[in-house]
Scaffold this motif. Structure first.
Motif, PDB file in Angstrom:
ATOM      1  N   UNK A  50       0.843  -1.192   0.000  1.00 54.18           N
ATOM      2  CA  UNK A  50       0.000   0.000   0.000  1.00 54.18           C
ATOM      3  C   UNK A  50       0.877   1.240   0.000  1.00 54.18           C
ATOM      4  N   UNK A  51       0.551   2.229  -0.826  1.00 56.50           N
ATOM      5  CA  UNK A  51       1.381   3.445  -0.868  1.00 56.50           C
ATOM      6  C   UNK A  51       1.250   4.264   0.412  1.00 56.50           C
ATOM      7  N   UNK A  52       2.193   5.178   0.589  1.00 53.69           N
ATOM      8  CA  UNK A  52       2.155   6.074   1.752  1.00 53.69           C
ATOM      9  C   UNK A  52       1.178   7.214   1.487  1.00 53.69           C
ATOM     10  N   UNK A  53       0.607   7.739   2.568  1.00 47.80           N
ATOM     11  CA  UNK A  53      -0.294   8.889   2.438  1.00 47.80           C
ATOM     12  C   UNK A  53       0.493  10.133   2.037  1.00 47.80           C
ATOM     13  N   UNK A  54      -0.110  10.964   1.217  1.00 42.77           N
ATOM     14  CA  UNK A  54       0.522  12.220   0.828  1.00 42.77           C
ATOM     15  C   UNK A  54       0.219  13.318   1.847  1.00 42.77           C
TER      16      UNK A  54
END
Length: 387
Positions: free
Chosen positions: A231-235
């Motif tokens: 899962x990508x990191x939050x911006x």
């Protein structure tokens, strides 16, 4: 010793060594073929509720699940958006225990809680893959799976008729024959009819036994190892606010507007995006799953990983499980897998009887031939005496 005799001895001793494990794995596999259909029938309170007027928001249901056991950390929720009578299943970790909570989506009540690993079908899967013996059991089932592939191939070589005029004898069980003949036919003829199916089931089973086999799928079809997805990191870092997971659920259903089951993964930390997966019930085959990632707090769509965009290796790898279980094309292939597993379970039993009783398909013919030789010799001796 001829090549066929060597193969017969190899088939015999490999079968005796692996027979018990093959029996356990095939019988447990036969039951697991219909796990999705049988478990809701055996545990209806875990899956079904009386539909109400309006479903509560997922955030409210999540809080109810957390109140049930404050020591538990929720990791995901599974749901069937198209089925009004289904519970929402929340999964949480408490130390080494994984809890499965069935929540009524209309009242928020936790109708049932169960230790996920102690469910009947979970224990059966553990038996099927690990013989209830963890890594040692996994090693044993892996070796026996390889042996079983050799047994299927050698069995076809031994079944193959020397002359085509005997082909009809090799595809029919002689029920009115002797006990030895019936046992031999059950083993040889039964094995012949399912040999392709059980070979495919055993071959795909290597995926869970050996990492090199799993990696080989990607190397063969993609030319490179499997890419690990995370899962990508939050911006943006901000609180989710009230109704966050309900908004994520609604957005995901709009993005993936087909009939299917949905899973929302609760991130282990505030910096990781929320993962939503949905399996399509409208696809031609099963295990077609799309991934969407939403930013915590804002609910912004960060990334899509749709099935249609996956590599060939990943699509093949996703097909391995339904091929192995017979689920690939629904009920027809499930019934075929069930029948094949039951026949495969009979092979160690009939094989053992063949060894104990000395039953061979060619034995009756050999006995008749020997009898004729003996009678002919006795007739010659009597004729000599008369002279």
């Amino acid at each position: 010793m001829t090549a066929k005799k060597i193969i017969r001895q190899l088939h015999l001793w490999l079968g005796l060594v692996s027979g018990l494990v093959v029996l356990v794995v095939t019988l447990s596999g036969a039951v697991l073929v219909f796990e999705k259909e049988l478990e809701p029938l055996t545990s209806p309170s875990l899956y079904y509720v009386q539909p109400g007027a309006q479903r509560l928001p997922i955030d409210s249901l999540k809080k109810q699940a957390e109140r049930f056991n404050p020591a538990m950390k929720l990791v995901r929720v599974e749901m069937e958006p198209h089925a009004a009578n289904r519970t929402m299943l929340f999964f949480g970790k408490e130390g080494t225990v994984t809890w499965m909570l069935a929540v009524n989506p209309y009242t928020g009540a936790v109708v049932r809680a169960a230790d996920f690993e102690k469910r009947f079908f979970r224990i059966l899967l553990n038996l099927h893959r690990y013989l209830l013996a963890n890594e040692l059991g996994k090693a044993v089932t892996g070796v026996c799976c390889l042996i079983f592939l050799v047994l299927v191939i050698s069995g076809i070589v031994l079944w193959w008729p020397r002359r085509w005029k005997y082909f009809r004898q090799r595809i029919a069980i002689k029920w009115n024959g002797s006990f030895k003949r019936v046992v031999w036919d059950l083993h040889a003829v039964g094995g012949f009819y399912v040999h392709l199916v059980i070979f495919v089931i055993a071959f795909t089973g290597l995926t869970w036994s050996y990492k090199w086999f799993n990696n080989g799928i990607f190397l063969l079809f993609d030319g490179k190892p499997m890419v690990a997805y995370k899962a990508p990191a939050n911006k943006v870092m901000q609180p989710g606010g009230a109704g966050f997971y309900e908004r994520v659920y609604q957005q995901a259903n709009q993005e993936l507007a087909y009939k299917g089951s949905m899973v929302i993964q609760f991130p282990p930390s505030d910096s990781i995006a929320v993962t939503v997966t949905k399996e399509s019930y409208e696809a031609r085959i099963t295990n077609v799953v799309d991934f969407i990632y939403y930013e915590q707090g804002t609910g912004n769509l960060l990334q899509k990983r749709l099935y249609k965009d996956q590599s060939t290796g990943m699509k093949v790898r996703r097909a391995v499980y339904p091929v192995h279980t017979g689920e690939i094309f629904g009920w027809p292939t499930k019934l075929l897998a069930l029948l094949a597993c039951l026949v495969a379970a009979s092979l160690p039993v009939t094989g053992l009887l063949i060894w104990l009783k000395g039953a061979r398909g060619s034995e009756p013919k050999q006995k008749v031939k020997c009898k004729k030789i003996v009678l002919h010799t006795l007739a010659e001796v009597n004729a000599a005496r008369i002279k």
